[in-house]
Design an enzyme around this catalytic site. Sequence first.
Site, PDB file in Angstrom:
ATOM      1  N   LYS A   1      -3.327  14.922  -9.723  1.00 31.26           N
ATOM      2  CA  LYS A   1      -2.227  14.166 -10.598  1.00 31.26           C
ATOM      3  C   LYS A   1      -1.213  15.899 -10.980  1.00 31.26           C
ATOM      4  CE  LYS A   1      -2.871  10.489 -11.779  1.00 31.26           C
ATOM      5  NZ  LYS A   1      -2.204   9.597 -10.822  1.00 31.26           N
TER       6      LYS A   1
ATOM      7  N   ASP B   1       0.753  -1.131  -0.376  1.00 32.98           N
ATOM      8  CA  ASP B   1      -0.492  -0.209  -0.032  1.00 32.98           C
ATOM      9  C   ASP B   1       1.141   1.192  -0.039  1.00 32.98           C
ATOM     10  OD1 ASP B   1      -1.230   1.843   0.903  1.00 32.98           O
ATOM     11  OD2 ASP B   1      -2.185   1.131   2.260  1.00 32.98           O
ATOM     12  N   VAL B   2       0.807   1.845  -1.517  1.00 28.68           N
ATOM     13  CA  VAL B   2       1.979   3.339  -1.029  1.00 28.68           C
ATOM     14  C   VAL B   2       1.841   4.453  -0.495  1.00 28.68           C
ATOM     15  CG1 VAL B   2       2.374   2.479  -3.545  1.00 28.68           C
ATOM     16  CG2 VAL B   2       0.781   4.190  -3.075  1.00 28.68           C
TER      17      VAL B   2
ATOM     18  N   TYR C   1      -8.635  13.780  -8.081  1.00 31.20           N
ATOM     19  CA  TYR C   1      -7.351  13.845  -9.057  1.00 31.20           C
ATOM     20  C   TYR C   1      -6.932  14.668 -10.096  1.00 31.20           C
ATOM     21  CZ  TYR C   1      -6.538  10.255 -12.394  1.00 31.20           C
ATOM     22  OH  TYR C   1      -6.134   9.662 -13.489  1.00 31.20           O
TER      23      TYR C   1
ATOM     24  N   ASN D   1       3.712   3.783 -10.309  1.00 32.58           N
ATOM     25  CA  ASN D   1       2.185   3.750 -11.439  1.00 32.58           C
ATOM     26  C   ASN D   1       0.429   3.465 -10.461  1.00 32.58           C
ATOM     27  OD1 ASN D   1       0.371   3.316 -13.287  1.00 32.58           O
ATOM     28  ND2 ASN D   1       0.250   1.165 -11.855  1.00 32.58           N
TER      29      ASN D   1
END
Length: 272
Positions: free
Chosen positions: A171, A68-69, A167, A95
């Site tokens: 990004k 889990d990043v 989102y 990713n």
Amino acid sequence: MSTPIPGRHQGKTVVITGGARGIGLAYAQRFAAEGANLVLGDVLDAEGRESVRALEKAGVKAIYARCDVTKKAEVEALMDAAMASYGRLDVCIANAGVVSHGAFLDVTEADWDRVMAINVKGVFLTGQSAAKRMIATRKKIADWGGGAIVNIASVNAVLVQHNSVPYPVSKGAVHLLTRVMAIHLADYDIRVVAIGPGPTKTAMEAKVMADPAKRRIREIRTALRRMAEPEEVAAVASFLASDDASYLTGQTLFVDGGRLVLNYMMPDERAS
Ligand code: NDP
């Protein structure tokens, strides 16, 4: 469609977060076809193990580790697994990511925190942890060719939509984090780049693919009038991590079929 270049990443260790499926798995398949040894991390354990089994069947050296990043200890363990298995770390693809939809006034604190934690903090933790192992590799291997970190952004790093709030913000942060990392890691022979994919055929876009009207909207907003195959994004990652991109760092490359150069949408029919 691009063909893998045999030996391009021969003997390199490539770590991929969110590697169990989708574009993450396409990166794994591409780098494997080019000679790399793989470490896949994800929170989807069953899919991750199955993907590794399929790669091993094809003769590829690959391991899966739950990661889990958003959790530093799990990210560190993923990178440690790479070093323990292969003794080096050459390429890391940050990713793992999630999308969320909703209007600005409806965004909940929990959704904001979830998206930021995975898409931004996760990329930071992954990059920092990978860079430390790359620096250890540099000390160990005299003729090391240098490291490459590929962060996965999106066209939404620069393009906003009515139905999405955290989102695109997340990004955009990945785009900027890539630039920050590039200058901090240049002295260690580590290049840091990002990819900003346009709409790509994965589970993340499943609803769009299943709905002809939604899919058509994606297509007429894209100069090439189609969504990307995951393999087309993976081919660019392979290039960016290779010596062919040795003078490239700090950049985000938008693999978007001409999405960003269009002024929002194509006419329904081409002008004669
Ligand atoms: P997928 O949902 O198919 O794959 C993403 C993987 O990351 C899933 O296995 C997902 O698991 C996993 N993941 C989610 N949260 C975590 C976490 N905390 N730690 C580790 N892994 C996690 O998506 P794609 O392959 O389509 O997307 C990959 C990347 O590409 C993402 O960063 C995405 O934002 C980006 N991208 C995708 C585009 C597209 O059109 N598909 C366009 C632009 C960018 P789970 O299912 O549990 O969430």
